[in-house]
Design a protein around this motif. Sequence first.
Motif, PDB file in Angstrom:
ATOM      1  N   ILE B  87      37.360  43.029  40.642  1.00 53.80           N
ATOM      2  CA  ILE B  87      37.952  42.087  39.691  1.00 53.80           C
ATOM      3  C   ILE B  87      39.040  41.271  40.378  1.00 53.80           C
ATOM      4  O   ILE B  87      39.148  40.059  40.183  1.00 53.80           O
ATOM      5  N   ARG B  88      39.793  41.963  41.201  1.00 53.28           N
ATOM      6  CA  ARG B  88      40.802  41.242  41.989  1.00 53.28           C
ATOM      7  C   ARG B  88      40.154  40.166  42.840  1.00 53.28           C
ATOM      8  O   ARG B  88      40.578  39.014  42.863  1.00 53.28           O
ATOM      9  N   ILE B  93      39.360  34.616  43.933  1.00 51.89           N
ATOM     10  CA  ILE B  93      38.445  33.584  44.411  1.00 51.89           C
ATOM     11  C   ILE B  93      38.369  32.439  43.408  1.00 51.89           C
ATOM     12  O   ILE B  93      38.438  31.262  43.787  1.00 51.89           O
ATOM     13  N   GLU B  94      38.266  32.767  42.139  1.00 54.31           N
ATOM     14  CA  GLU B  94      38.232  31.710  41.117  1.00 54.31           C
ATOM     15  C   GLU B  94      39.489  30.840  41.203  1.00 54.31           C
ATOM     16  O   GLU B  94      39.417  29.607  41.153  1.00 54.31           O
ATOM     17  N   THR B  95      40.606  31.491  41.318  1.00 57.50           N
ATOM     18  CA  THR B  95      41.867  30.758  41.388  1.00 57.50           C
ATOM     19  C   THR B  95      41.879  29.846  42.605  1.00 57.50           C
ATOM     20  O   THR B  95      42.252  28.671  42.530  1.00 57.50           O
ATOM     21  N   PHE B  96      41.413  30.389  43.706  1.00 63.59           N
ATOM     22  CA  PHE B  96      41.356  29.635  44.942  1.00 63.59           C
ATOM     23  C   PHE B  96      40.445  28.415  44.818  1.00 63.59           C
ATOM     24  O   PHE B  96      40.819  27.302  45.219  1.00 63.59           O
ATOM     25  N   LEU B  97      39.281  28.619  44.247  1.00 66.72           N
ATOM     26  CA  LEU B  97      38.332  27.514  44.105  1.00 66.72           C
ATOM     27  C   LEU B  97      38.929  26.404  43.253  1.00 66.72           C
ATOM     28  O   LEU B  97      38.758  25.216  43.534  1.00 66.72           O
ATOM     29  N   ILE B 124      40.497  37.963  51.366  1.00 68.76           N
ATOM     30  CA  ILE B 124      41.188  38.107  50.081  1.00 68.76           C
ATOM     31  C   ILE B 124      42.701  38.094  50.263  1.00 68.76           C
ATOM     32  O   ILE B 124      43.425  37.393  49.548  1.00 68.76           O
ATOM     33  N   GLU B 125      43.174  38.836  51.246  1.00 67.57           N
ATOM     34  CA  GLU B 125      44.629  38.884  51.448  1.00 67.57           C
ATOM     35  C   GLU B 125      45.171  37.508  51.868  1.00 67.57           C
ATOM     36  O   GLU B 125      46.243  37.100  51.437  1.00 67.57           O
ATOM     37  N   ARG B 126      44.378  36.804  52.667  1.00 71.54           N
ATOM     38  CA  ARG B 126      44.843  35.475  53.092  1.00 71.54           C
ATOM     39  C   ARG B 126      44.914  34.501  51.925  1.00 71.54           C
ATOM     40  O   ARG B 126      45.847  33.719  51.816  1.00 71.54           O
ATOM     41  N   ILE B 127      43.927  34.530  51.058  1.00 76.12           N
ATOM     42  CA  ILE B 127      44.017  33.571  49.960  1.00 76.12           C
ATOM     43  C   ILE B 127      45.105  33.988  48.984  1.00 76.12           C
ATOM     44  O   ILE B 127      45.782  33.145  48.407  1.00 76.12           O
ATOM     45  N   ASP B 128      45.315  35.290  48.851  1.00 80.73           N
ATOM     46  CA  ASP B 128      46.401  35.763  47.988  1.00 80.73           C
ATOM     47  C   ASP B 128      47.733  35.209  48.504  1.00 80.73           C
ATOM     48  O   ASP B 128      48.543  34.677  47.745  1.00 80.73           O
ATOM     49  N   THR B 129      47.919  35.315  49.796  1.00 73.44           N
ATOM     50  CA  THR B 129      49.130  34.783  50.411  1.00 73.44           C
ATOM     51  C   THR B 129      49.223  33.266  50.220  1.00 73.44           C
ATOM     52  O   THR B 129      50.243  32.735  49.805  1.00 73.44           O
ATOM     53  N   TYR B 130      48.116  32.611  50.517  1.00 71.32           N
ATOM     54  CA  TYR B 130      48.084  31.159  50.418  1.00 71.32           C
ATOM     55  C   TYR B 130      48.453  30.673  49.020  1.00 71.32           C
ATOM     56  O   TYR B 130      49.165  29.694  48.843  1.00 71.32           O
TER      57      TYR B 130
END
Lengths: 233, 233
Positions: B87-88, B93-97, B124-130
């Motif tokens: 789910i995370r 990913i949705e948020t990133f897109l 995942i960790e990179r986009i979370d950071t980004y």
Amino acid sequence: MATKSRIKTEARPTSTVEQYIKVIFSQQERAEGEIVGMKQLADAMAVTPGTATSMVKHLSARALVDYTPRKGVLLTATGRKLAVTMIRRHRLIETFLEQVLGYDWTEVHEDAEALEHAVSERFIERIDTYLEYPQTDPHGDPIPDSSGAIERRLSVPLDRCSEGDQVTVVRIGDEDPEFLILMKEHMLTPGEVFLVTEINPTAGTLSVCHIESKALFTLGLAAGARILVAPIH
Amino acid sequence: MATKSRIKTEARPTSTVEQYIKVIFSQQERAEGEIVGMKQLADAMAVTPGTATSMVKHLSARALVDYTPRKGVLLTATGRKLAVTMIRRHRLIETFLEQVLGYDWTEVHEDAEALEHAVSERFIERIDTYLEYPQTDPHGDPIPDSSGAIERRLSVPLDRCSEGDQVTVVRIGDEDPEFLILMKEHMLTPGEVFLVTEINPTAGTLSVCHIESKALFTLGLAAGARILVAPIH
DNA sequence: ACTAAGACTTTGACGCATCAAAACATATAA
DNA sequence: TTATATGTTTTGATGCGTCAAAGTCTTAGT
């Protein structure tokens, strides 16, 4: 797996098929259009020759390759188109991972390999736009445009240069992080300029001098073959 | 498919397994911890009941679910952990897109569904950071943190409000683009404030008024159940 | 020209994920 | 309580991608 709503989901090749096609393409490139044998293919795919044979039959039935039993395979036009699409995906993803997500040049390949079989065309077009249509990926490989055209770079393997040549690094093969890390340590990255100071076929080594830092570096001829450079006239 | 170098590739569950676990989790959520039957699961996965049964046995052997034949399944602690991880991934990913690649809120789900099974933990960790550790995704669903903690939002389905309630939209289920597009047209997006003007159980409808624009909108109670809101005291 | 070494193909098997259809169990309604 | 409907499990089959092992062809080397 839940491919619901039977409204003609236009079948994308399986990721295995995509992978075989990519590999056949690069084998064919590497050998200047030579027919690709099953052993060669099996090795590159890390499968047994029997597996390669049966897969190739399958690809042939899908009109992606021309298969001559006991000889080998060549991509058809359709196969080549798929290969170029995959290469475009791979290289755009690598560029994206490096430029946007801060991946290191040396760690980009593995994740790109997994993503390229999962992303949609929409995703690819969006990152292409986001990156403003990059020409090359982090390794210096050209990125095909969306019509499939690849810019052909004139470059030669470093081991085929002569002593005294001054060259710009164009690309470094992207498979092996170990190798990439070592190259990076010695500034052998796309764009850097070197002088070929020594070629020693007997010892199997070649030496280069980084123009900017004057640093010297000696590597094996086999390693040199993996580095493409453009001579400076 | 080329899983070379036998150096103990710590097996990630297949994407099918990941998908079943996600679905069981959400069924369990939706029914407040009730045991999940095979019909229910089969429907949600768009497979036949027999397929669900055999898959569930497999999950049970992997200690991801507790399976009581003829009753149903419940996630184990391990299964729950995997579900939350998925789910995370999905929500990040949705948020990133949406945030980075400019996807519309309504088209984000499908691509996320495919990507979540392909991306690495590093990605995942990179986009979370980004994204600077976002709390919710574009639909208003909370994003679990990397330790698996989910912020529990207090919210109620819109169809359980009373006439005269003033509410903020908290989340809108993310599966069906058609539905999302319609909701978006009527400003039913996370953060918007509405007044519940009418609940009509006989007609099976409810009406809301968008505070800002004064626009009125009537929808079915079933649709209302898919919209979570927080009452404003 | 013969033979041995390699490359290549075939065959039968397996695991995953699925289906259809038959067999079975359970709950509810009569 | 019995019958019926509904949900569940089993069984046998299929397609994909793979392997091991046995068999076949080709090519070079002497």
